[in-house]
Design a protein around this motif. Structure first.
Motif, PDB file in Angstrom:
ATOM      1  N   LEU A  18      97.463 115.928  33.909  1.00 49.03           N
ATOM      2  CA  LEU A  18      98.378 114.911  34.456  1.00 49.03           C
ATOM      3  C   LEU A  18      98.088 113.416  34.211  1.00 49.03           C
ATOM      4  O   LEU A  18      96.895 113.233  34.198  1.00 49.03           O
ATOM      5  CB  LEU A  18      98.516 115.038  36.109  1.00 49.03           C
ATOM      6  N   LEU A  19      99.170 112.680  34.267  1.00 42.56           N
ATOM      7  CA  LEU A  19      99.243 111.136  33.833  1.00 42.56           C
ATOM      8  C   LEU A  19      99.785 110.580  35.000  1.00 42.56           C
ATOM      9  O   LEU A  19     100.719 110.721  35.634  1.00 42.56           O
ATOM     10  CB  LEU A  19      99.896 110.837  32.677  1.00 42.56           C
ATOM     11  N   ASN A  20      98.881 109.454  35.181  1.00 39.49           N
ATOM     12  CA  ASN A  20      99.397 108.761  36.674  1.00 39.49           C
ATOM     13  C   ASN A  20     100.604 107.961  36.240  1.00 39.49           C
ATOM     14  O   ASN A  20     100.841 107.527  35.047  1.00 39.49           O
ATOM     15  CB  ASN A  20      98.315 107.831  37.348  1.00 39.49           C
ATOM     16  N   PRO A  21     101.219 107.435  37.254  1.00 39.43           N
ATOM     17  CA  PRO A  21     102.540 106.688  36.832  1.00 39.43           C
ATOM     18  C   PRO A  21     102.594 105.385  36.164  1.00 39.43           C
ATOM     19  O   PRO A  21     103.352 105.049  35.332  1.00 39.43           O
ATOM     20  CB  PRO A  21     103.195 106.136  38.502  1.00 39.43           C
ATOM     21  N   GLU A  22     101.360 104.810  36.336  1.00 40.52           N
ATOM     22  CA  GLU A  22     101.205 103.485  35.546  1.00 40.52           C
ATOM     23  C   GLU A  22     100.645 103.888  34.097  1.00 40.52           C
ATOM     24  O   GLU A  22     100.667 102.966  33.092  1.00 40.52           O
ATOM     25  CB  GLU A  22     100.079 102.681  35.915  1.00 40.52           C
ATOM     26  N   SER A  24      97.646 104.607  33.222  1.00 45.95           N
ATOM     27  CA  SER A  24      96.124 104.265  33.154  1.00 45.95           C
ATOM     28  C   SER A  24      95.286 105.366  33.200  1.00 45.95           C
ATOM     29  O   SER A  24      94.045 104.940  32.971  1.00 45.95           O
ATOM     30  CB  SER A  24      96.065 102.932  34.058  1.00 45.95           C
ATOM     31  N   ARG A  25      95.688 106.266  33.900  1.00 49.76           N
ATOM     32  CA  ARG A  25      94.467 107.441  34.115  1.00 49.76           C
ATOM     33  C   ARG A  25      95.034 108.691  33.712  1.00 49.76           C
ATOM     34  O   ARG A  25      96.326 109.027  33.960  1.00 49.76           O
ATOM     35  CB  ARG A  25      94.140 107.283  35.631  1.00 49.76           C
ATOM     36  N   PHE A  47      89.970 110.644  33.342  1.00 55.62           N
ATOM     37  CA  PHE A  47      89.598 109.691  32.278  1.00 55.62           C
ATOM     38  C   PHE A  47      90.590 108.281  32.463  1.00 55.62           C
ATOM     39  O   PHE A  47      91.806 108.478  33.195  1.00 55.62           O
ATOM     40  CB  PHE A  47      90.140 110.301  31.021  1.00 55.62           C
ATOM     41  N   TYR A  48      90.039 107.433  31.971  1.00 54.88           N
ATOM     42  CA  TYR A  48      90.821 105.963  31.651  1.00 54.88           C
ATOM     43  C   TYR A  48      91.621 106.133  30.641  1.00 54.88           C
ATOM     44  O   TYR A  48      91.138 107.023  29.508  1.00 54.88           O
ATOM     45  CB  TYR A  48      89.944 104.724  31.619  1.00 54.88           C
ATOM     46  N   GLU A  54      96.284 107.881  25.591  1.00 53.99           N
ATOM     47  CA  GLU A  54      95.480 108.922  25.376  1.00 53.99           C
ATOM     48  C   GLU A  54      94.059 108.623  26.306  1.00 53.99           C
ATOM     49  O   GLU A  54      93.650 107.581  26.575  1.00 53.99           O
ATOM     50  CB  GLU A  54      95.018 108.870  23.900  1.00 53.99           C
ATOM     51  N   PRO A  55      93.026 109.683  26.379  1.00 53.15           N
ATOM     52  CA  PRO A  55      91.885 109.496  27.092  1.00 53.15           C
ATOM     53  C   PRO A  55      91.243 108.448  26.245  1.00 53.15           C
ATOM     54  O   PRO A  55      90.883 108.571  25.033  1.00 53.15           O
ATOM     55  CB  PRO A  55      91.273 111.042  26.981  1.00 53.15           C
ATOM     56  N   GLY A  56      90.932 107.298  26.921  1.00 50.46           N
ATOM     57  CA  GLY A  56      90.024 106.202  26.351  1.00 50.46           C
ATOM     58  C   GLY A  56      88.649 106.106  26.817  1.00 50.46           C
ATOM     59  O   GLY A  56      87.807 105.474  26.237  1.00 50.46           O
TER      60      GLY A  56
END
Length: 89
Positions: A18-22, A24-25, A47-48, A54-56
């Protein structure tokens, strides 16, 4: 009274990313490979993300029982997190 979620049951599990709306995570849900079937556990890895989504950078991990994992999955969806196609590992 316990909530009755229509999106999961004791034989299914949240699995995916899952990816947050911004953007960033990102959080990965995966079955713990060595957890016994009557007591399934789910790993979550947060992950940030980089500028490409992408995972950073690693933030944290958590091991949850199946009910807690479904609650977290549902809560994140309600907050606008969306499913994306990334594989952990």
């Amino acid at each position: 009274m316990k909530p009755n979620y229509s999106f999961g049951c004791s034989t299914s599990m949240p699995n995916g990313c899952l990816l947050n709306p911004e953007g960033s995570r990102m959080i990965f849900f995966e079955e713990c490979k060595n957890s016994p079937k009557p007591n399934l556990k789910i790993h979550t890895h947060l992950f940030y993300t980089n500028h490409l989504g992408e995972p950073g950078g690693y933030k944290s991990s958590e091991k949850l029982n199946i009910e807690s994992a479904w609650e977290k999955w549902h809560e994140l969806h309600q907050k606008g997190w969306t499913e994306v196609s990334h594989n952990y590992g």
